[in-house]
Design a protein around this motif. Structure first.
Motif, PDB file in Angstrom:
ATOM      1  N   TYR A 186     -10.290 -15.250  -7.522  1.00 42.37           N
ATOM      2  CA  TYR A 186      -9.937 -14.042  -6.784  1.00 42.37           C
ATOM      3  C   TYR A 186      -9.031 -13.189  -7.668  1.00 42.37           C
ATOM      4  N   LYS A 207     -10.509 -20.339  -7.537  1.00 45.66           N
ATOM      5  CA  LYS A 207     -11.032 -20.744  -6.227  1.00 45.66           C
ATOM      6  C   LYS A 207     -11.079 -22.264  -6.057  1.00 45.66           C
ATOM      7  N   GLU A 242     -13.344 -10.706  -5.090  1.00 43.29           N
ATOM      8  CA  GLU A 242     -13.928 -11.983  -5.475  1.00 43.29           C
ATOM      9  C   GLU A 242     -15.311 -11.761  -6.080  1.00 43.29           C
TER      10      GLU A 242
END
Length: 242
Positions: A186, A207, A242
């Motif tokens: 992210y 992540k 993302e």
């Protein structure tokens, strides 16, 4: 230029560098009071792009692959009273937006500072990078409880017990060993998570979450004398990509 220089110094010396104003995570110097401790820390309270955050409301941005072509190893480990930090050998560069950001150091927070959809993690690593102009980028790795972490075991075996102490690392520890196998991430714009809370920092939060044992987390927290995390700050109008 002054702000850029300050950010560069924070990358070199690390979050938790020695300050003339005492700040910390408990008592009068706790995070809620940082902005009132010094005029230099005012943005800790007034800034609209503060870190850490609770990552949520993700926006699909097809982020480019990060090339973690890390080389070299950590040179020394130190306890600065706010965190345990490992300074890195010069020359390791991560390219972001076409700019090279050199890895300066990595350090840890327990419990995690960043949250994901409201979830806290037992430990978080911050890998701090700076470009030639002093702009900062931080790679964040959140750890789940599970098996002991081999890289952290080598670091922890030489962890200085007292604030102000440091040691040359005898056991080889490479920054890439702190990262998960899956390199999806992210991205959001934020700040340093310690005074002076300078903004304009690129945050890259992995992540996937490597494991750390409960004993490793407890050892770190014991040495630091308790939690060393700043609470999540308002996301405001920022997007989490993302």
């Amino acid at each position: 230029m002054a702000a850029q220089h300050a950010r560069h110094e924070n990358a070199m010396q690390g979050e938790g560098q020695e300050d003339t104003v005492h700040w910390g995570y408990r008592g009068p110097g706790a995070p809620a009071n940082w902005s009132s401790l010094s005029a230099d820390y005012a943005i800790c309270g007034s800034g609209r792009n503060q870190s850490p955050v609770d990552l949520r409301g993700f926006v699909d941005a097809e982020l480019p692959v990060l090339d973690f072509n890390y080389s070299g190893m950590a040179l020394e480990i130190l306890n600065n009273g706010h965190t345990v930090q490992a300074n890195y050998v010069p020359g390791t560069v991560l390219v972001i937006d076409g700019r090279g950001f050199e890895l300066k150091q990595f350090h840890f927070h327990a419990p995690s500072e960043n949250l994901i959809d409201g979830k806290s993690y037992p430990l978080e690593a911050h890998l701090v990078h700076a470009d030639k102009d002093g702009n900062l980028a931080v790679v964040s790795v959140l750890y789940e409880l599970g098996d002991a972490n081999n890289a952290l075991a080598r670091l922890w075996s030489q962890m200085p017990e007292k604030s102000g102490d440091k040691a040359i690392l005898n056991a080889q520890v490479k920054a890439g060993e702190l990262l998960p196998k899956d390199r999806d991430y992210y991205r959001f714009n934020g700040s340093l998570t310690t005074p002076p809370c300078s903004q304009g920092v690129i945050w890259l939060v992995m992540k996937e979450h490597p494991t750390v044992s409960r004993q490793q987390v407890e050892q770190f927290s014991r040495v630091l004398g308790g939690p060393n995390n700043r609470p999540a700050q308002p996301l405001n109008a920022r997007l989490v990509l993302e």
